[in-house]
Design an enzyme around this catalytic site. Structure first.
Site, short mmCIF file in Angstrom:
data_model
loop_
_atom_site.label_atom_id
_atom_site.label_comp_id
_atom_site.label_asym_id
_atom_site.label_seq_id
_atom_site.Cartn_x
_atom_site.Cartn_y
_atom_site.Cartn_z
N SER A 75 0.81 -1.22 0.00
CA SER A 75 0.00 0.00 0.00
C SER A 75 0.85 1.27 0.00
O SER A 75 1.62 1.50 -0.93
CB SER A 75 -0.97 -0.05 1.19
N GLU A 88 -12.44 6.50 6.29
CA GLU A 88 -11.49 6.97 7.28
C GLU A 88 -10.98 8.33 6.82
O GLU A 88 -11.02 8.65 5.63
CB GLU A 88 -10.33 5.99 7.41
N ALA A 89 -10.47 9.12 7.77
CA ALA A 89 -9.96 10.44 7.41
C ALA A 89 -8.84 10.34 6.36
O ALA A 89 -8.67 11.24 5.54
CB ALA A 89 -9.44 11.16 8.66
N SER A 140 -1.47 2.37 20.20
CA SER A 140 -1.10 1.96 18.85
C SER A 140 -1.31 0.46 18.71
O SER A 140 -1.17 -0.29 19.69
CB SER A 140 0.37 2.30 18.60
#
Length: 545
Positions: A65, A371-372, A501
């Site tokens: 990605s 998602e942002a 995280s």
């Protein structure tokens, strides 16, 4: 017929480095490409087992990605084009980490636990991105599939969403579309043409879009698609992969994080621009105003544009269907207020991670999630699709209702419902802007983002933080949420949350407030609270400015 001898022999050609441990997460496996050969072979094995279990075609995508070019990764695709089911993520981790001599036992353990008929046939679709390592790594996947007697189809260079699309088409016997790259282009461009054909006043400026291909697979594929668009969208492609490095100083993630245009993009004032990420499953839009100021339109703005368009069309058709927008705690508070209070759209908050958003969106007639970072799509229930088609095809319905239903029907066909898809999302956004006659500045002005700040705090053990309410409230350690609540009250329009995280011992802090100065101050004070109460390590967090 599968032969375990074949697995043993082939596995010896893809040996695991002793002691290497990797975890299958939302993004699959992802690390430096030189550590992945054995992982790819084993994911070929797992995909064959999953195909035998489901009696359906499974996908394997070789990509990392938005990671740097030297990394690579792999993710599995389930029968309807969705991400592999969570219980099989743990099998992926077990297989990946089994030492060489224990691999056969790990494979047999999965077969036994899942009651898999090993004589059952298996079909696996394999795709890869443009990284130099993807060629040999995808061959390792194919070796794994064949070692368990599976058949594979190698699609070669495709975007991640294209592979998800192929898998869904295959398992719906073509009802979702034709399982070829050309079939994908034809389905999307036919729907885009239908949506934009009755707009005679579109100027060349309105048809023009500057696209940053992140020097990746998305650049190759949008070029291939152009001939199907027949001038309905005029694309100027930057970072097309001919010279720059994948994701280096370009792509959706770079633009989102750096809040600036990518290298190689020369923007003129007011020009619409967008960036894909490395495997083309994310998109963000942006422009420069006449003072040269950079403006980003992220996943929140995209979800708002698409959901309000759908809500307006549903009103025109007279259909009583519920549109919901699924956000994470990271969604800007202004977007949530606009959707909920002005557009009267249902807003649901889900945990961070695409699989959580996708699952929540399935609960509604029409679920929009982004998602942002620009990864997202729209899901339509089968019942919603049926009701839309009934209005579109009913000869007794008046023209206004029928026209709106036809627009909805073509929007359904334009959206890749399997997964976030930069190319599909781009065409949806372009169609909506064209139909509504909106400029990118008008879209941006729907609402103004609240200033925000994201920070991270190093801690000894991230597991001390536990959250609830879709990660918006900290339930441990004791006293942390009370401290955050007290700090938030000091700032106008203040909001803040913390979450651990998923990959490293840090706690992520998000804050927003009425001014950037206040957002920064709130983020800093919350960081200090985390450091004090959650076992911070190293120096205390320093003020931002």
């Amino acid at each position: 017929m599968a032969s375990f001898d074949q697995v043993a022999q082939q596995s010896a050609l893809h040996p695991k480095p002793v002691g290497l441990v990797l975890q299958y997460g939302t993004a699959g496996f992802r690390t430096n490409a030189k550590h992945l050969d054995h992982i790819m072979f084993r994911m070929g094995l797992l995909a064959a087992l999953r195909a035998k279990k489901t009696k359906a075609t499974i996908g394997v995508m070789v990509t990392a990605s938005h990671n740097p070019e030297e990394d690579n990764g792999v993710k599995l695709v389930d029968p309807m084009g969705e991400m592999v089911t969570p219980s099989w993520e743990s099998y992926a981790t077990e297989l990946a980490n089994a030492e060489q001599e224990d691999l056969l036992a790990a494979v047999k353990d999965i077969i036994e636990k899942e009651a898999i008929d090993i004589t059952q046939g298996a079909c696996v679709f394999v795709g890869k991105d443009t990284r130099p390592s993807s060629e040999t790594l995808s061959k390792a996947v194919l070796d794994g599939v064949s070692a368990l007697g599976g058949q594979s189809k190698d699609y070669g260079l495709v975007t991640t969403p294209q592979l998800h699309y192929m898998v869904c088409c295959q398992n719906t016997q073509g009802r979702y579309g034709v399982a070829t790259v050309q079939g994908y282009y034809e389905k999307l461009t036919r729907a885009f043409t239908q949506l934009t054909k009755n707009l005679p006043n579109r100027t060349d400026d309105q048809k023009h879009l500057l696209v940053d291909g992140a020097n990746g697979i998305g650049a190759l594929k949008v070029c291939e698609m152009e001939r199907f668009l027949k001038e309905r969208l005029q694309i100027s492609l930057c970072n097309d992969g001919t010279s720059g490095k994948l994701n280096h100083l370009c792509g959706a993630d770079y633009v989102k994080v750096q809040q600036r245009a990518p290298t190689g993009v020369k923007m003129t004032a007011g020009e619409r621009c967008c960036s894909y990420d490395g495997d083309a499953d994310r998109i963000v839009y942006y422009y420069a105003d006449f003072e040269g100021q950079f403006h980003l339109l992220d996943g929140d703005k995209i979800a708002t544009l698409i959901s309000t368009f759908l809500k307006e069309l549903l009103t025109q058709t007279g259909l009583d269907l519920q549109v919901a927008v699924v956000q994470t705690a990271y969604a800007n508070g202004s977007s949530t207020s606009y959707l909920r209070d002005i557009m009267k759209v249902t807003v649901r908050c889900a945990k961070t991670g695409v699989k959580h958003l996708h699952h929540a969106a399935q609960e509604f007639d029409i679920g929009v999630y982004f998602e942002a970072n620009g990864h997202g799509t729209v899901l339509f229930s089968k019942a919603a699709e049926k009701k839309i088609s009934q209005v579109a095809e009913d000869p007794n319905v008046n023209d206004e209702r029928k026209d709106a239903a036809l627009l909805l029907q073509n929007t359904v066909n334009l959206i890749n419902q399997t997964v976030g898809d930069a190319i599909s999302d781009m065409l949806v956004i372009e169609a909506v802007l064209a139909i509504k006659g909106m400029t990118i500045q008008q879209w941006d002005a729907i609402y103004a983002d609240l200033p925000n700040r994201q920070l991270k705090v190093k801690v000894a053990d991230r597991r001390v933080i536990d959250t609830a309410d879709a990660e918006r409230r900290a339930v441990s350690p004791a006293g942390l949420q009370d401290a955050i609540d007290s700090l938030v009250k000091k700032y106008s329009q203040g909001r803040s949350f913390v979450r651990p995280s998923g990959t490293e011992d840090v706690v992520r802090v998000y804050s927003e407030a009425d001014t950037q100065e206040n957002a920064d101050a709130l983020a800093h004070e919350v960081s200090l609270a985390v450091y004090t109460l959650a076992g911070g390590v190293g120096g205390k967090p320093k003020p931002i400015h």
